[in-house]
Design a protein around this motif. Sequence first.
Motif, PDB file in Angstrom:
ATOM      1  N   ALA A   1       0.818  -1.223   0.000  1.00  0.00           N
ATOM      2  CA  ALA A   1       0.000   0.000   0.000  1.00  0.00           C
ATOM      3  C   ALA A   1       0.848   1.269   0.000  1.00  0.00           C
ATOM      4  CB  ALA A   1      -0.938   0.003   1.206  1.00  0.00           C
TER       5      ALA A   1
ATOM      6  N   ARG B   1       1.364   3.151  -3.146  1.00  0.00           N
ATOM      7  CA  ARG B   1       0.172   3.872  -3.627  1.00  0.00           C
ATOM      8  C   ARG B   1      -0.119   5.126  -2.798  1.00  0.00           C
ATOM      9  NH1 ARG B   1      -1.549  -1.549  -3.680  1.00  0.00           N
ATOM     10  NH2 ARG B   1      -2.744  -1.304  -1.752  1.00  0.00           N
ATOM     11  N   ASN B   2       0.136   5.043  -1.461  1.00  0.00           N
ATOM     12  CA  ASN B   2      -0.356   6.152  -0.630  1.00  0.00           C
ATOM     13  C   ASN B   2       0.719   7.162  -0.211  1.00  0.00           C
ATOM     14  OD1 ASN B   2       0.954   5.042   1.670  1.00  0.00           O
ATOM     15  ND2 ASN B   2      -0.873   3.916   2.318  1.00  0.00           N
TER      16      ASN B   2
ATOM     17  N   ASN C   1      -1.675   4.582   9.901  1.00  0.00           N
ATOM     18  CA  ASN C   1      -2.174   3.197   9.948  1.00  0.00           C
ATOM     19  C   ASN C   1      -1.795   2.445  11.207  1.00  0.00           C
ATOM     20  OD1 ASN C   1      -3.537   3.200   7.466  1.00  0.00           O
ATOM     21  ND2 ASN C   1      -1.642   2.799   6.339  1.00  0.00           N
TER      22      ASN C   1
END
Length: 202
Positions: A7, A10-11, A102
Amino acid sequence: MRRRAPAVARNRQPILDVLAPHLPAQGLVLEIASGSGEHIVFFAAGLPQLTFQPSDPDEVARASIDDWASTEALANVRPALALDASAASWPIASADAVVCINMIHISPWESAIGLMRGAARLLRVGGLLFLYGPYHRNGAPTSASNADFDRDLRHRNPAWGVRDLEAVIALAREHGFGTPHVVAMPANNLSVIFRRASTTSC
Ligand SMILES: C[S@@+](CC[C@H](N)C(=O)[O-])C[C@H]1O[C@@H](n2cnc3c(N)ncnc32)[C@H](O)[C@@H]1O
């Protein structure tokens, strides 16, 4: 030793685009729960005027963070600290900004409490606390994917789960943070940008 979290590729740019304008021109940025270390090396490469302090309670994560920092030859990334947000004391006395990506949904609520308590202790009035992740709003999921993710988290550990944004804001307020600036991010995530407003009330 280097780990890759899919991830992050992408982030990391969308997060940096939102985060960068809120960071001070210089100073120390503490990251809580740095994980693989890919976010912090990306941020440090893009913001060479700042010093970055990664941390994670997990030894394997810390080895990955330090390996990324040395591979990228970044002079502005310090060695990773063993820091558990829920601990009564943290191995660092001050920071100009605290970033946590996160973590609060994939850790017991005590970690969110510890994060607010520790960040309030480290930051000066006006200091930045930046959170990123999925959130429920007013007790309800905002998307089917976040509802599924919440179920999966709670199945893995009943103390985990997507947090309610309003509960996080109330917790932050108890620790002296003001009303956050909230930015919708890709994949039903939010950036939640707090400033320390006053001395803590607890
Ligand atoms: C899903 S990973 C996120 C890693 C990274 N921030 C990212 O977005 O790729 C969650 C991380 O939180 C860390 N963590 C869990 N509980 C924690 C706590 N109480 N204090 C600090 N970090 C914690 C774990 O070790 C893990 O590295």
